[in-house]
Scaffold this motif. Structure first.
Motif, short mmCIF file in Angstrom:
data_model
loop_
_atom_site.label_atom_id
_atom_site.label_comp_id
_atom_site.label_asym_id
_atom_site.label_seq_id
_atom_site.Cartn_x
_atom_site.Cartn_y
_atom_site.Cartn_z
N ALA A 52 -47.37 -9.41 15.86
CA ALA A 52 -45.95 -9.78 15.84
C ALA A 52 -45.71 -11.13 15.17
O ALA A 52 -44.56 -11.55 15.06
CB ALA A 52 -45.42 -9.83 17.27
N THR A 53 -46.76 -11.79 14.69
CA THR A 53 -46.59 -13.10 14.06
C THR A 53 -46.74 -13.05 12.54
O THR A 53 -46.38 -14.01 11.86
CB THR A 53 -47.62 -14.12 14.60
OG1 THR A 53 -48.95 -13.76 14.15
CG2 THR A 53 -47.60 -14.17 16.12
N VAL A 54 -47.28 -11.97 12.01
CA VAL A 54 -47.59 -11.94 10.58
C VAL A 54 -46.35 -11.58 9.77
O VAL A 54 -45.40 -10.98 10.28
CB VAL A 54 -48.74 -10.96 10.28
CG1 VAL A 54 -50.00 -11.40 11.00
CG2 VAL A 54 -48.37 -9.53 10.68
N LEU A 55 -46.37 -11.93 8.49
CA LEU A 55 -45.22 -11.74 7.61
C LEU A 55 -45.39 -10.58 6.65
O LEU A 55 -44.56 -10.38 5.77
CB LEU A 55 -44.97 -13.03 6.82
CG LEU A 55 -44.78 -14.30 7.66
CD1 LEU A 55 -44.53 -15.49 6.75
CD2 LEU A 55 -43.64 -14.12 8.64
N ASP A 56 -46.47 -9.83 6.81
CA ASP A 56 -46.77 -8.70 5.92
C ASP A 56 -46.93 -7.46 6.79
O ASP A 56 -47.77 -7.43 7.69
CB ASP A 56 -48.05 -8.99 5.13
CG ASP A 56 -48.39 -7.90 4.12
OD1 ASP A 56 -48.33 -6.71 4.49
OD2 ASP A 56 -48.76 -8.24 2.99
N ASN A 62 -44.58 -24.00 10.44
CA ASN A 62 -43.71 -23.71 9.30
C ASN A 62 -44.13 -22.45 8.55
O ASN A 62 -45.21 -21.90 8.77
CB ASN A 62 -43.65 -24.91 8.35
CG ASN A 62 -45.01 -25.22 7.72
OD1 ASN A 62 -45.64 -24.36 7.14
ND2 ASN A 62 -45.46 -26.47 7.85
N GLN A 63 -43.28 -22.02 7.65
CA GLN A 63 -43.48 -20.76 6.95
C GLN A 63 -44.73 -20.77 6.08
O GLN A 63 -45.43 -19.75 5.98
CB GLN A 63 -42.26 -20.45 6.08
CG GLN A 63 -42.45 -19.27 5.15
CD GLN A 63 -41.36 -18.23 5.32
OE1 GLN A 63 -40.53 -18.36 6.20
NE2 GLN A 63 -41.39 -17.21 4.49
N THR A 64 -45.04 -21.88 5.47
CA THR A 64 -46.22 -21.94 4.60
C THR A 64 -47.48 -21.62 5.38
O THR A 64 -48.35 -20.87 4.91
CB THR A 64 -46.33 -23.33 3.95
OG1 THR A 64 -45.14 -23.60 3.20
CG2 THR A 64 -47.54 -23.40 3.04
N VAL A 65 -47.60 -22.17 6.57
CA VAL A 65 -48.77 -21.90 7.41
C VAL A 65 -48.80 -20.43 7.81
O VAL A 65 -49.85 -19.79 7.79
CB VAL A 65 -48.76 -22.81 8.65
CG1 VAL A 65 -49.87 -22.41 9.62
CG2 VAL A 65 -48.90 -24.27 8.25
N LEU A 66 -47.64 -19.87 8.16
CA LEU A 66 -47.58 -18.46 8.55
C LEU A 66 -48.00 -17.56 7.39
O LEU A 66 -48.72 -16.57 7.58
CB LEU A 66 -46.16 -18.11 9.00
CG LEU A 66 -45.66 -18.77 10.28
CD1 LEU A 66 -44.19 -18.43 10.51
CD2 LEU A 66 -46.49 -18.35 11.48
N GLU A 67 -47.55 -17.88 6.19
CA GLU A 67 -47.93 -17.08 5.03
C GLU A 67 -49.43 -17.15 4.76
O GLU A 67 -50.08 -16.13 4.49
CB GLU A 67 -47.15 -17.55 3.80
CG GLU A 67 -45.65 -17.24 3.87
CD GLU A 67 -44.88 -17.90 2.74
OE1 GLU A 67 -45.46 -18.77 2.05
OE2 GLU A 67 -43.70 -17.54 2.55
N SER A 68 -49.98 -18.36 4.85
CA SER A 68 -51.42 -18.53 4.62
C SER A 68 -52.24 -17.79 5.68
O SER A 68 -53.24 -17.13 5.36
CB SER A 68 -51.78 -20.02 4.63
OG SER A 68 -51.11 -20.71 3.61
N GLN A 69 -51.81 -17.87 6.93
CA GLN A 69 -52.54 -17.22 8.00
C GLN A 69 -52.45 -15.70 7.88
O GLN A 69 -53.43 -14.99 8.13
CB GLN A 69 -52.00 -17.68 9.36
CG GLN A 69 -52.87 -17.29 10.54
CD GLN A 69 -54.23 -17.97 10.54
OE1 GLN A 69 -54.46 -18.92 9.80
NE2 GLN A 69 -55.14 -17.47 11.35
N THR A 70 -51.30 -15.20 7.45
CA THR A 70 -51.16 -13.76 7.22
C THR A 70 -52.13 -13.29 6.15
O THR A 70 -52.80 -12.25 6.30
CB THR A 70 -49.71 -13.43 6.80
OG1 THR A 70 -48.82 -13.79 7.86
CG2 THR A 70 -49.55 -11.95 6.51
#
Length: 738
Positions: A472-476, A429-437
């Motif tokens: 290619a997976t990060v949101l920043d 989910n998006q929350t995990v992606l944001e935290s990992q970024t």
């Protein structure tokens, strides 16, 4: 150096050609990565002033130095390569010029024919020929050389157009990214052999295309054949250029494992000594790794090429692999990753994620073939596994994903998130992606010169392919560019010998595997960001055959017919009995049947969409550029490929087909209140399961799909329960006496 070579010179009238080969070639043998059965060609377009010669190096060079020309003669004193070095010389006297009307065109090539020794699933060995032989009857290499040299100006322009299109797309991300993309394509494509089989008449069979990849990254390896993890790394490039290339590359792996028993997971490759594709090698401890890779690539091929042939043909094999992942992905103990640097780490979070995405990909493939029962089962498994994975993988402060469950000090590049983004499977989910970024951003603030290592326990080793997958997976975008920068810095580093490698020390840049390590095919991963914008295609499956259209396997069809007939007869009998009771008790029990019927036929809301119905909405900053410009340099990649001659020749021939819509929103009559699907560059919610099963016609070889039989049995059971309820209501209550 100890092998004797022989040569010949000849002219086609259009081209002067030198041909060189070993005097005693050894079929399918390589020594120090050099084929012992190939032929080298040096050619030039015939024109006034052209001269040639084959002789000792001192003789040819001396004559040209003194006269500016050669004497059109050849020595026949064949000898060892290192003895009195032979020179295959061509010269052109252009006279006094300021410009020329036609270019001086020459070509160098190396041909191995046959290309591959392929062992079929039944144990027979086939000699597979190069694909170009389908265009040149009689294996006439001279005609092929003529065509190449005469058409070179046109070919060059098309190649330049393709390069410009790729660089234009890559430059929209960053200049450094465009530089990396420039290095990648040739390394990957150069590792491939595109082949065809021959018919009983000895002619190449253009409809039977297979592609083989050689693992060229290890200096000590004789070259694994179709290494699964290398194909997985190269997948973005193949999808971006032409997704139909993926099918012939996966086919040899799939065919080799279709009928195998006793091994529930996917193989690592189909041979250890290229070009001998001898088949799978038996048990290994990369089951989750390679099985996840295969299922992800199998679905990616169908999703982006629209060709449902492979998922249809190998559906049972894919189910077997998926069942293995269901049971082994979450806790991959005693499993190895293909990354040798972190093989000793158990419960690898990243490895488990790949397996879960593989299960979700299986659900999507099932739905694409109309196997909705299977789709719902695998959707459910993937959802359960993903929830458990998240609870185990997140750090106690929920700020990042752990490299190893329970180890709060561990971290790793979660490059397997890329498959989730590429296929829109929505496992994370998006929350995990944001935290990992955000976590990567912290790591990058103090990273070594050449970027982040694969994991905290990887000995400081970086991997260029996995860094680009991660980017290619990060949101920043700043984090993305930071990950790209580490790889770019190593690519531009000139203080080490050897080519730009797959793996290297993140602090010193030292090549893993020594200075003789080769640049690998996994550099196709450089196209990871570009592949995110490849549009989905409508999946087209082969026609579902009815029993009457098949003449073979009569015994099996007869047994299937008996089973189906028995099921249908049972349903019919139950329906007749049920109708009789219903007419007797219709007023009292109408609501019961109404509820049962509604439960059976009720259609889900428009929000119940499967992954292959997702709308691909590229991120605004990654959107494919407009092709409306009239500039010759501003053409799309697909247009450039079409100009070069890319067509559907690699797609299996099809006749009548069953078309499964890839995007409901684009179809006429789609639900107007359907919510839009988030971009892959934004967060993705877990998709809800698709619609309930509907009657399915017989598939594959005229058999009735298991889901259809299960559906009929379910209806029988439902009717039986309704009748039992009705019977209980008509019976008198029991009487008890004391």
């Amino acid at each position: 150096m100890d092998s004797t070579i022989q040569w010949i010179e000849y002219s086609t009238g259009n081209t002067v050609i030198h041909n060189v080969q070993l005097q005693s070639p050894q079929k399918y043998v390589e020594i120090n990565q050099q084929a012992q059965d190939g032929e080298a060609y040096l050619a030039m377009t015939s024109r006034p002033g052209l001269t040639w010669q084959v002789a000792r190096d001192l003789t040819c060079r001396g004559l040209f130095h003194d006269t500016g020309a050669l004497n059109n003669s050849r020595s026949t004193a064949f000898r060892k390569i290192g003895l009195d070095v032979a020179v295959f010389a061509i010269a052109v006297d252009l006279g006094h010029i300021q410009s020329i009307s036609t270019p001086v065109t020459w070509a160098v090539g190396y041909v191995r024919n046959p290309s591959i020794g392929y062992t079929t699933p039944n144990g027979a060995t086939q000699d597979l020929m190069p694909y170009y032989t389908t265009r040149y009857p009689g294996v006439n290499i001279s005609v092929a050389i003529d065509d190449f040299t005469s058409a070179f100006p046109d070919i060059q322009q098309k190649a330049i157009a393709l390069d410009n299109a790729i660089l234009r797309d890559a430059s929209k991300i960053s200049v450094q990214y465009a530089d990396l993309v420039s290095l990648a394509a040739r390394q990957t494509i150069g590792s491939l052999d595109t082949t065809v089989s021959t018919g009983s008449d000895g002619k190449p069979n253009a409809s039977d295309v297979r592609i083989f990849m050689k693992d060229i990254s290890s200096p000590t390896s004789t070259g694994r054949v179709n290494p699964v993890e290398k194909i997985y790394a190269a997948l973005p490039l193949l999808l971006y250029l032409n997704a139909s290339l993926v099918g012939p590359l996966l086919s040899p792996l799939l065919d080799a494992q279709d009928g195998s028993a006793g091994q529930p997971y996917a193989a690592q490759d189909i041979g250890l000594a290229y070009p001998k594709a001898t088949g799978v090698r038996g048990a290994h401890n990369q089951g989750v790794e390679q099985t996840g890779n295969m299922l992800i690539m199998l679905y990616a091929h169908a999703r982006f090429s629209g060709d449902g042939t492979l998922i249809h043909k190998h559906y049972d094999l894919a189910k077997r692999w998926s069942n293995y992942l269901v049971n082994n992905s979450l806790n991959p103990s005693n499993q190895l990753s293909a990354d040798t640097e972190i093989r000793n780490s158990a419960n690898m979070t990243n490895l488990a994620l790949k397996g879960i995405i593989g299960v979700k990909a299986m659900a999507a493939m099932s739905r694409a073939l109309g196997q909705h029962d299977d789709a719902q089962v695998y959707d459910s498994h993937a959802t359960t596994l993903a929830a458990s994975w998240e609870s185990l993988a997140l750090s106690s402060d929920r700020k990042h994903l752990l490299g190893t469950y329970g180890d709060e000090q561990s971290w790793a590049l979660m490059y397997n998130l890329y498959a989730d983004r590429l296929l829109d499977t929505g496992v994370v989910n998006q929350t995990v992606l944001e935290s990992q970024t955000a976590f990567y951003k912290t790591l990058l603030s103090s990273s070594p010169k050449f970027g982040l290592s694969i994991a905290n326990n990887a000995g400081g080793i970086s991997n260029a392919a996995w860094l680009l997958f991660t980017a290619a997976t990060v949101l920043d975008d700043d984090v993305r560019d930071g990950l790209i920068n580490g790889v770019w810095t190593r690519a531009s580093f000139n203080q080490t010998t050897g080519p730009f490698p797959d793996a290297y020390d993140s602090a010193t840049g030292a090549i893993q595997g020594g200075a003789n390590a080769n640049a690998g095919s996994s550099f196709g991963a450089m196209f990871s960001l570009l592949a995110l914008n490849v549009p989905n295609a409508t999946i087209v499956a082969p026609p579902i055959l009815n029993e009457s259209t098949n003449s073979g396997d009569g015994g099996r069809k007869a047994s299937v017919a008996i089973i189906a007939g028995a099921v249908v007869a049972g349903v019919t009998s139950m329906v007749l009995v049920g109708l009789g009771v219903w007419f007797v008790r219709r007023k009292r029990h109408r609501h019961i049947l109404s509820l049962a019927e509604r439960e059976r036929t009720e259609t889900p809301s428009p929000g119940h969409l499967s992954p292959y119905f997702f709308v691909r909405t590229p991120h605004p900053e990654r959107r494919p550029p407009s092709t409306t410009s009239s500039s010759s340099s501003d053409v799309s990649v697909s247009e450039s490929l079409e100009a070069i001659g890319s067509d559907n020749s690699l797609l299996p021939p099809s006749t009548e087909s069953v078309v499964v819509p890839q995007n409901r929103r684009a179809g006429k009559g789609a639900a107007r209140d359907e919510p839009s699907r988030p971009s892959r560059r934004s967060g993705l919610a877990n998709p809800t399961p698709g619609p309930p099963p509907t009657p399915v016609a017989p598939r594959r070889n005229g058999t009735i799909p298991p889901s259809a039989i299960v559906g009929l049995r379910a209806e029988m059971e439902q009717l039986r329960r309704v009748m039992q309820d009705m019977q209980r209501e008509t019976e008198s209550p029991p009487q008890y006496t004391g």
